[in-house]
Write a protein that holds these residues in place. Structure first.
Motif, PDB file in Angstrom:
ATOM      1  N   TRP A 187     -23.612  13.798   8.862  1.00 32.98           N
ATOM      2  CA  TRP A 187     -22.667  12.827   9.372  1.00 32.98           C
ATOM      3  C   TRP A 187     -22.030  12.130   8.179  1.00 32.98           C
ATOM      4  N   SER A 188     -20.740  11.845   8.286  1.00 30.48           N
ATOM      5  CA  SER A 188     -20.038  11.219   7.173  1.00 30.48           C
ATOM      6  C   SER A 188     -18.974  10.261   7.682  1.00 30.48           C
ATOM      7  N   GLY A 189     -18.504   9.416   6.822  1.00 29.71           N
ATOM      8  CA  GLY A 189     -17.428   8.468   7.126  1.00 29.71           C
ATOM      9  C   GLY A 189     -16.709   8.077   5.858  1.00 29.71           C
ATOM     10  N   TYR A 190     -15.504   7.538   6.004  1.00 35.86           N
ATOM     11  CA  TYR A 190     -14.715   7.183   4.829  1.00 35.86           C
ATOM     12  C   TYR A 190     -13.813   6.012   5.161  1.00 35.86           C
ATOM     13  N   THR A 191     -13.326   5.355   4.155  1.00 39.84           N
ATOM     14  CA  THR A 191     -12.307   4.324   4.268  1.00 39.84           C
ATOM     15  C   THR A 191     -11.529   4.271   2.966  1.00 39.84           C
ATOM     16  N   GLN A 192     -10.292   3.749   3.031  1.00 38.50           N
ATOM     17  CA  GLN A 192      -9.408   3.759   1.867  1.00 38.50           C
ATOM     18  C   GLN A 192      -8.578   2.480   1.846  1.00 38.50           C
ATOM     19  N   MET A 193      -8.277   1.999   0.646  1.00 37.41           N
ATOM     20  CA  MET A 193      -7.458   0.798   0.493  1.00 37.41           C
ATOM     21  C   MET A 193      -6.454   1.008  -0.626  1.00 37.41           C
ATOM     22  N   THR A 194      -5.193   0.666  -0.324  1.00 37.89           N
ATOM     23  CA  THR A 194      -4.140   0.702  -1.335  1.00 37.89           C
ATOM     24  C   THR A 194      -4.034  -0.677  -1.957  1.00 37.89           C
ATOM     25  N   MET A 195      -4.058  -0.720  -3.289  1.00 40.21           N
ATOM     26  CA  MET A 195      -4.072  -1.992  -3.982  1.00 40.21           C
ATOM     27  C   MET A 195      -2.761  -2.756  -3.817  1.00 40.21           C
ATOM     28  N   ASP A 196      -1.641  -2.041  -3.613  1.00 46.14           N
ATOM     29  CA  ASP A 196      -0.329  -2.676  -3.478  1.00 46.14           C
ATOM     30  C   ASP A 196       0.078  -2.635  -2.010  1.00 46.14           C
ATOM     31  N   GLU A 197      -0.095  -3.757  -1.297  1.00 45.61           N
ATOM     32  CA  GLU A 197       0.249  -3.801   0.125  1.00 45.61           C
ATOM     33  C   GLU A 197       1.756  -3.717   0.342  1.00 45.61           C
ATOM     34  N   ASP A 198       2.546  -4.238  -0.614  1.00 45.61           N
ATOM     35  CA  ASP A 198       4.009  -4.162  -0.480  1.00 45.61           C
ATOM     36  C   ASP A 198       4.469  -2.710  -0.466  1.00 45.61           C
ATOM     37  N   TYR A 199       3.732  -1.882  -1.214  1.00 41.25           N
ATOM     38  CA  TYR A 199       4.094  -0.463  -1.230  1.00 41.25           C
ATOM     39  C   TYR A 199       3.901   0.141   0.166  1.00 41.25           C
ATOM     40  N   LEU A 200       2.771  -0.199   0.832  1.00 41.04           N
ATOM     41  CA  LEU A 200       2.535   0.325   2.175  1.00 41.04           C
ATOM     42  C   LEU A 200       3.593  -0.162   3.161  1.00 41.04           C
ATOM     43  N   ILE A 201       3.908  -1.471   3.060  1.00 44.53           N
ATOM     44  CA  ILE A 201       4.916  -2.010   3.983  1.00 44.53           C
ATOM     45  C   ILE A 201       6.283  -1.400   3.713  1.00 44.53           C
ATOM     46  N   GLY A 202       6.613  -1.257   2.425  1.00 42.92           N
ATOM     47  CA  GLY A 202       7.894  -0.647   2.084  1.00 42.92           C
ATOM     48  C   GLY A 202       7.979   0.790   2.555  1.00 42.92           C
ATOM     49  N   ALA A 203       6.885   1.532   2.412  1.00 44.09           N
ATOM     50  CA  ALA A 203       6.884   2.915   2.872  1.00 44.09           C
ATOM     51  C   ALA A 203       7.036   2.982   4.383  1.00 44.09           C
ATOM     52  N   ALA A 204       6.358   2.044   5.111  1.00 47.38           N
ATOM     53  CA  ALA A 204       6.469   2.030   6.568  1.00 47.38           C
ATOM     54  C   ALA A 204       7.889   1.645   6.997  1.00 47.38           C
TER      55      ALA A 204
ATOM     56  N   ALA B  57      -5.865   5.575 -10.182  1.00 47.72           N
ATOM     57  CA  ALA B  57      -4.780   4.766 -10.750  1.00 47.72           C
ATOM     58  C   ALA B  57      -3.440   5.202 -10.173  1.00 47.72           C
ATOM     59  N   GLY B  58      -2.522   4.266 -10.088  1.00 45.19           N
ATOM     60  CA  GLY B  58      -1.175   4.574  -9.615  1.00 45.19           C
ATOM     61  C   GLY B  58      -0.374   5.325 -10.661  1.00 45.19           C
ATOM     62  N   GLY B  59       0.726   5.854 -10.231  1.00 45.20           N
ATOM     63  CA  GLY B  59       1.593   6.605 -11.131  1.00 45.20           C
ATOM     64  C   GLY B  59       2.321   7.693 -10.397  1.00 45.20           C
ATOM     65  N   SER B  60       3.038   8.495 -11.157  1.00 46.82           N
ATOM     66  CA  SER B  60       3.832   9.574 -10.575  1.00 46.82           C
ATOM     67  C   SER B  60       2.938  10.705 -10.133  1.00 46.82           C
ATOM     68  N   ARG B  61       3.215  11.230  -8.924  1.00 48.37           N
ATOM     69  CA  ARG B  61       2.473  12.366  -8.399  1.00 48.37           C
ATOM     70  C   ARG B  61       3.365  13.594  -8.479  1.00 48.37           C
TER      71      ARG B  61
ATOM     72  N   PHE C 207     -11.674  -1.420   3.760  1.00 49.71           N
ATOM     73  CA  PHE C 207     -12.520  -1.134   2.599  1.00 49.71           C
ATOM     74  C   PHE C 207     -13.455  -2.319   2.360  1.00 49.71           C
ATOM     75  N   PRO C 208     -14.762  -2.143   2.006  1.00 52.49           N
ATOM     76  CA  PRO C 208     -15.388  -0.837   1.712  1.00 52.49           C
ATOM     77  C   PRO C 208     -16.339  -0.321   2.793  1.00 52.49           C
ATOM     78  N   PHE C 209     -16.591  -1.139   3.861  1.00 52.88           N
ATOM     79  CA  PHE C 209     -17.667  -0.758   4.773  1.00 52.88           C
ATOM     80  C   PHE C 209     -17.204  -0.467   6.204  1.00 52.88           C
TER      81      PHE C 209
ATOM     82  N   PRO D 207       0.776   3.675  -5.704  1.00 53.26           N
ATOM     83  CA  PRO D 207       0.015   2.549  -6.257  1.00 53.26           C
ATOM     84  C   PRO D 207      -1.441   2.942  -6.511  1.00 53.26           C
ATOM     85  N   ASP D 208      -2.176   1.998  -7.088  1.00 50.88           N
ATOM     86  CA  ASP D 208      -3.615   2.195  -7.257  1.00 50.88           C
ATOM     87  C   ASP D 208      -4.282   2.249  -5.884  1.00 50.88           C
ATOM     88  N   GLU D 209      -5.317   3.091  -5.787  1.00 51.61           N
ATOM     89  CA  GLU D 209      -6.029   3.240  -4.528  1.00 51.61           C
ATOM     90  C   GLU D 209      -7.540   3.197  -4.766  1.00 51.61           C
TER      91      GLU D 209
END
Length: 498
Positions: free
Chosen positions: A295-312, A87-91, A362-364, A102-104
């Motif tokens: 062997w392992s792999g991972y992927t991640q998605m931020t629920m708030d895309e505006d947050y990613l764009i704003g951060a960039a 869940a999103g919130g203060s870190r 995400f997710p595959f 944001p939520d991830e």
């Protein structure tokens, strides 16, 4: 009498009969057939006896235990994956506020391969093979014990049936005596008290018949229970058995039993399994080798895309400001340096599309992590004397199995000698009892004729009837003593002798 038994295996007609019965009803509700030979009884017992089926079920378990032991020599593989949501919130880290997030959602996978080898694993395979053979031998022994028990109970039920026929003959003899007495009383040649005595004797014969019929029914029910069949209609036991002169020597039978008796084979297989278990326990002192990889792999998605764009965008602004500050610093130097192109840090539509595409993995659409491999050798030095205790238990079990095998040999030798002696005694007795029956029958006919002519008394006639009944009963006892001792000898030898 002649036997229909030809060996332990059922003949083709028996299999056909049993197959027809099996399709008519499930094993749990199997009904008894109208007629039953000894061969059919043995086959039905192997199919439906609950006690034997419990033993037979161990075969599948033993086979899979053996496959599992082989599998310990092969690498094991596992695959796993998962999805996480945060869940999103203060870190915060202690008293430092890292700002809101944001939520991830994230997903990942891992494929792992591992293998472990040790002395216990290698010798455990030999132990599993020995235990599998021991289980098969125990099932064979249980099958032979079942066959021996069924044979004895079949003979007991057959004996009860013949006892009914004997009681019917005694009743017929008592009826004939009563008619003879009534005929003499009607002719005035005998007193009325003779009729009372003849009626009493007939009543005793009738009671004997009732008791024999009840005993026959009980023995048949016990036979059905042993076969694992439900109580159905009246069954007729159709196998016949003959008396013959035994030609085997005790030495021949003993050698055959010691070589191939199923119970001895089971005891020897158990002894071999005990020795293999003791060896496997001692191997726990050797080191073990373990190899693993993953062997392992991972992927991640931020629920708030505006947050990613704003951060960039904020990061681009910070880089531009830093670049402009550096250019201003370069300009103030005594020998100014050429300025940098700060426009290259500007946030573009391509950057926006790249961020959105990266967030849509995400997710595959996994990002692969570098593979990892490891290898290790371990040698346990001290584990609270557990290895020593396991070794001692395995050694004790192996020694117990050796004594159990020795006990089985001694028991079979004693059973062989007893049954062989009993069989020869019974064979000699049968001939004597046959002569006794012939003599008693001749004596009864003579007394009946003497009483009819008035030369004999009712007491003499009654005594002749009793002697005849005793002779017939003794003959029946001798006949089935022969067959029962033969069945016991077969059980002690471990194979059919008929």
């Amino acid at each position: 009498m002649k036997t229909n038994r030809t060996g332990r295996s059922a003949v083709g007609c028996v299999l056909a009969i049993v197959a027809t019965i099996a399709t008519a009803a499930p094993a749990a509700a199997q009904q008894a057939p109208a007629t039953l030979t000894l061969d059919e009884a043995l086959e039905l017992a192997r199919r439906y006896s609950p006690a034997f089926r419990q033993q037979a079920n161990d075969e599948g378990v033993a086979h899979w235990n053996l496959r599992s032991a082989y599998g310990q020599l092969l690498p094991s593989a596992s695959i796993g994956g998962g999805v996480d949501w945060r869940a999103g919130g203060s870190r915060r880290i202690e008293n430092i506020d890292l700002g809101g997030a944001p939520d991830e959602m994230s997903s990942g996978y891992r494929l792992g391969v591992s293998m472990s080898l040790s002395g216990a694993t290698l010798f455990g395979l030999a132990q599993a093979r020995a235990e599998s053979r021991a289980t098969e031998a125990r099932i064979d022994a249980a099958a032979y014990v079942l066959e021996a028990n069924v044979t004895r109970q079949y003979l007991t039920a057959k004996r009860a049936h013949d006892a009914v026929a004997l009681a019917e003959r005694d009743l017929a003899t008592a009826d004939a005596a009563l008619q003879l007495v009534e005929a003499r009383i009607a002719a005035g040649a005998a007193a009325r008290v003779d009729a009372s005595q003849a009626i009493v004797e007939r009543g005793r014969a009738e009671v004997g018949l009732i008791q024999a019929q009840a005993a026959e029914q009980m023995e048949r029910l016990l036979l059905l229970e042993l076969l694992g069949l439900d109580i159905g209609d009246q069954i007729v036991l159709t196998s016949e058995f003959e008396v013959f002169a035994p030609t085997w020597t005790l030495e021949q039978l003993t050698a055959s039993a010691m070589a191939e008796h199923p119970q001895l084979e089971a005891a020897r297989a158990g002894e071999a399994a005990g020795r293999a278990g003791a060896r496997a326990a001692r191997m726990s002192y050797l080191p073990s080798l373990s190899i693993s990889g993953g062997w392992s792999g991972y992927t991640q998605m931020t629920m708030d895309e505006d947050y990613l764009i704003g951060a960039a965008q904020g990061n681009a602004v910070s880089q531009i400001e830093s670049c402009e500050w550096t250019n201003d610093l370069y300009a103030r130097l005594a020998n100014p340096l050429p300025p940098q192109d700060c426009s290259r840090f500007a946030f573009t539509d391509e950057d926006r599309q790249s961020i959105l595409a990266g967030n849509g993995m995400f997710p595959f659409d996994f990002t692969k992590a570098p593979p990892s491999f490891s290898m290790g050798i371990s040698l346990p030095l001290f584990n609270g004397f557990q290895r020593e205790a396991n070794v001692q238990r395995a050694a004790a079990a192996a020694d117990d199995a050796k004594h159990q095998r020795r006990e089985a040999e001694l028991r079979l030798r004693a059973a062989l000698a007893t049954a062989w002696l009993g069989l020869n005694t019974a064979y000699s007795t049968v001939a004597v009892e046959e002569r006794n029956v012939a003599a008693a029958e001749e004596q009864l006919q003579l007394q009946q004729e003497r009483y009819r002519l008035g030369a004999g008394t009712l007491l003499e006639l009654t005594q002749a009837q009793a002697a005849m009944a005793r002779a017939r009963q003794a003959q029946l006892e001798a006949l089935y003593s022969f067959h029962e001792n033969l069945a016991a000898l077969e059980a002690a030898v471990g194979r059919p002798l008929r």
